[in-house]
Each structure stands twice: as structure tokens, then as C-alpha cells.
Design an enzyme around this catalytic site. Structure first.
Site, PDB file in Angstrom:
ATOM      1  N   LYS A 114       0.820  -1.223   0.000  1.00 43.81           N
ATOM      2  CA  LYS A 114       0.000   0.000   0.000  1.00 43.81           C
ATOM      3  C   LYS A 114       0.848   1.266   0.000  1.00 43.81           C
ATOM      4  O   LYS A 114       0.452   2.277  -0.564  1.00 43.81           O
ATOM      5  CB  LYS A 114      -0.925   0.018   1.220  1.00 43.81           C
ATOM      6  CG  LYS A 114      -2.134  -0.883   1.068  1.00 43.81           C
ATOM      7  CD  LYS A 114      -3.225  -0.454   2.029  1.00 43.81           C
ATOM      8  CE  LYS A 114      -4.441  -1.359   1.909  1.00 43.81           C
ATOM      9  NZ  LYS A 114      -5.390  -1.126   3.006  1.00 43.81           N
ATOM     10  N   LYS A 198      -7.017  -9.583  -7.715  1.00 47.52           N
ATOM     11  CA  LYS A 198      -8.227  -9.680  -6.898  1.00 47.52           C
ATOM     12  C   LYS A 198      -9.295  -8.715  -7.407  1.00 47.52           C
ATOM     13  O   LYS A 198      -8.959  -7.613  -7.838  1.00 47.52           O
ATOM     14  CB  LYS A 198      -7.873  -9.261  -5.463  1.00 47.52           C
ATOM     15  CG  LYS A 198      -8.090 -10.347  -4.450  1.00 47.52           C
ATOM     16  CD  LYS A 198      -7.689  -9.880  -3.077  1.00 47.52           C
ATOM     17  CE  LYS A 198      -8.882  -9.408  -2.290  1.00 47.52           C
ATOM     18  NZ  LYS A 198      -8.582  -9.183  -0.866  1.00 47.52           N
ATOM     19  N   LYS A 201     -12.341  -2.680  -5.648  1.00 46.97           N
ATOM     20  CA  LYS A 201     -13.033  -1.423  -5.966  1.00 46.97           C
ATOM     21  C   LYS A 201     -12.068  -0.412  -6.558  1.00 46.97           C
ATOM     22  O   LYS A 201     -12.465   0.548  -7.202  1.00 46.97           O
ATOM     23  CB  LYS A 201     -13.742  -0.907  -4.725  1.00 46.97           C
ATOM     24  CG  LYS A 201     -13.075   0.222  -4.062  1.00 46.97           C
ATOM     25  CD  LYS A 201     -14.048   1.078  -3.299  1.00 46.97           C
ATOM     26  CE  LYS A 201     -13.501   2.479  -3.272  1.00 46.97           C
ATOM     27  NZ  LYS A 201     -14.454   3.516  -3.232  1.00 46.97           N
TER      28      LYS A 201
END
Ligand code: TRP
Length: 334
Positions: A114, A198, A201
Site C-alpha cells: 500500500k 483480486k 473497488k
């Protein structure tokens, strides 16, 4: 002595939950609620580890609660609330920051992913996020934690923190060591455009995911466009495994239809992917569109959602305060 089982899980208020969240988490939450006492938390304090527009954050918290309810969570049976409304999360997180080790956090792969290439610019919150997650779980002395495979490392850290606290303060068994509940057969739900990523969103194309609020028409279009394979549907797992997009669609079909993959292959081998797509579209529409409609309906009644959150917060706070009182005493805080 048999310890009382207690489930805790958290979902980030990212808005627009999708089929991956549904099959990987929400559906499982609703079934666990039938067997055990469960606490389900919308983790807004986790969300702000990366910047959120305040208005959007508020909206997304309501949307996540609405999704909880629409997928079958019952606010009389389970405790449903948002993290920031129970201040014990932040307080215990601080105490656990002092138990957890820098070396442990440095091993967290999600932070590395991240934070990206410029780690110096990541928020300190993002770095210590796993300690907050441990606090969420331990604040209630939860014994079981349903999480996706991507959270396994964080849960292991929570276990290490619990263990170290129990050792440091000489209180064996004070915090139960939480067990992960990782759904076995839902090997992850992947993007409809790239079977190695994956479903998420944050992927740019909306065609990569089925959102819980998608209409039948949108679902139909997205499945039609989903990437597959130029050959026919294979008759064995070995071949299927080499075709990640096809595997993903068959996986989703198998999961929703509650049929194992082998049986699906027996039924479909040798057929074109359009056959699978027609069946998959039907089954997703019948499973997801009622959920989407219920979310929309719930979102129109803010006062009702606020009431649910308030009820959950009150129930959560009672357990949290009782446990925190003992934590403070163990640590030597007056
Ligand atoms: N980190 C989890 C995720 O991103 C969300 C989460 C926060 C959580 N606190 C938790 C999950 C406690 C389980 C238990 O998915």
C-alpha cells in the site's frame, strides 16, 4: 474449560461493496451469526490511514452498514457499529503500540504494497494499522476472526501481540489467542478482466467487478464482456488452473450454486464459455439484485441506520469498557 466463542470482524467503509466482498466475507458473516455471538464493525479509523474526503467517508459508513443488513446481518443478534464510536479501540491501540515491535510491523507485506515506492510519504497510521486491528479484536477478547486470506498475516500479528501482552504482564490467558476463520472454498474472487488480480473497488474499469448495487442489465453486460478463453471448457482442474479468468468464473458459479468445481466441470466440459456465462449471469442476478435493492432501500432511511449504529455502539461499549478496565489495571495505569 470450554471458552465462550466470540466472533469479531471488521470491514473498511470503502463504499460500493462488490461480489468479492460478498462471497469472501459478508455471506459468511450472516451464517456465523447463526452459531455464535458476533461483533461486526465498520472500521472507519482504518479507512483514514489513507486520506478520505469527509463527506464520502460518512456516506461510505452508512453504505457499509446497509450492506451488512441487506446481506442478512441482524442487529438484534449481532453487534453492528462503527469503530470510531467506541473510543476503546483507539485507547487499546495505543497500549498495544507499546507491546508490538517495530521488527514485526516491518514484515507486514500489505504495508509494503500500500505504501508503494515512497514509504516516507505513507501515513504513520498506515504503518501501525495492524496494531489497531489487533486492538479491535482484543478489545472484545474475540476468539474467532473471519478474514480474507490477505489478512492472515495481520491476524498472526494480533496473535503475537496477545501472547506478548499476556507474557509481559504475567497474565496467562488474559487475552485469548484469536483464531482466523478463512473461507476454504472461496479461493479468492478475481477481477473479470484479469484473473490474476483480486476483484477490487480500486481497479479503474467497472467491468472488472460486479457491484452489489449493479442492475440486472449491468451484470449481464459485465459477464458478457468478462475475459475467458478461446478453447472450450476443460474437463479437469489441471487445465482449468492454467486459465485464471475461466477458473474465476467457474469458481464464482460453483460458490453461488453451492456445487463443487468438479461437478461444474462434469456438467460443462466441452461446451463454449457462452454456456457458462448465461448460467452465471442468471445465478448472479438472482443472488445479487435483491441485495442491491435492499441496500438502496435502507440508504433512504438514514434515521434507521443511525439507530442501528447507536444500538450497536452501546452494546459494544459495555464489553469494551469492562475489558479496558482490566487492561489498564494490568498495565499499571491509574
Ligand atoms: N484490515 C481488515 C481489512 O482490510 C479490516 C479489519 C480491521 C479487520 N479490523 C479488523 C478484520 C479486525 C478482522 C478483524 O480487510
Amino acid at each position: 474449560m470450554e471458552k465462550k466463542k466470540l466472533v469479531f470482524s471488521g470491514v473498511q467503509p470503502t463504499g460500493n461493496l462488490h461480489l468479492g466482498n460478498y462471497l469472501g466475507a459478508l455471506k459468511n458473516f450472516a451464517s456465523l451469526q447463526k452459531e455464535m455471538k458476533c461483533i461486526y464493525c465498520v472500521v472507519d479509523l482504518h479507512a483514514i490511514t489513507v486520506f478520505q474526503k469527509p463527506e464520502e467517508l460518512r456516506k461510505n459508513v452508512f453504505e457499509t452498514v446497509a450492506s451488512f443488513l441487506a446481506t442478512g446481518l441482524d442487529s438484534d443478534k449481532s453487534i453492528i457499529f462503527n469503530q470510531s464510536s467506541v473510543s476503546g479501540h483507539a485507547e487499546l491501540a495505543w497500549i498495544l503500540n507499546c507491546v508490538s515491535r517495530v521488527g514485526w510491523l516491518n514484515r507486514m507485506t500489505q504495508f509494503k504494497d500500500k505504501a508503494g515506492s515512497d514509504k516516507e510519504k505513507a501515513s504513520v497510521g498506515l504503518y501501525i494499522y495492524p496494531n489497531l486491528m489487533a486492538a479491535d479484536i482484543l478489545l472484545y477478547k474475540a476468539t474467532h476472526v473471519p478474514v480474507g486470506a490477505d489478512q492472515k498475516q495481520h491476524l498472526e500479528l494480533s496473535r503475537d501481540i496477545a501472547q506478548k501482552f499476556n507474557n509481559d504482564f504475567d497474565c496467562k490467558d488474559f487475552f485469548p489467542i484469536p483464531e482466523p476463520l478463512i473461507p476454504k472454498n472461496v479461493s479468492r474472487v478475481m477481477s473479470l478482466r484479469d484473473g490474476l488480480k483480486k476483484m477490487s473497488k480500486s481497479e479503474d474499469s467497472d467491468y472488472s467487478r460486479i457491484n452489489l448495487k449493479d442492475s440486472a442489465d449491468e451484470i449481464n453486460k459485465k459477464i458478457k464482456k468478462a475475459k475467458t478463453d478461446s478453447e472450450q471448457i476443460p474437463d479437469n482442474m489441471q487445465t482449468l488452473q492454467k486459465k485464471p479468468e475461466a477458473l474465476n468464473l467457474i469458481n464464482i458459479y460453483s460458490e453461488i450454486s453451492k456445487t463443487n468445481i468438479e461437478s461444474v466441470l462434469r456438467e460443462m466440459s466441452g461446451k463454449e464459455y457462452s454456456f457458462l456465462k448465461t448460467k452465471l449471469t442468471e445465478i448472479i442476478i438472482s443472488e445479487i439484485t435483491p441485495v442491491g435493492k435492499e441496500i438502496q432501500k435502507l440508504l433512504k432511511d438514514k434515521a434507521h441506520l443511525e439507530k442501528i449504529l447507536k444500538k450497536g455502539k452501546e452494546k459494544a461499549n459495555i464489553i469494551a469498557e469492562e475489558n479496558l478496565k482490566n487492561v489498564r489495571e494490568k498495565v499499571g495505569l491509574i
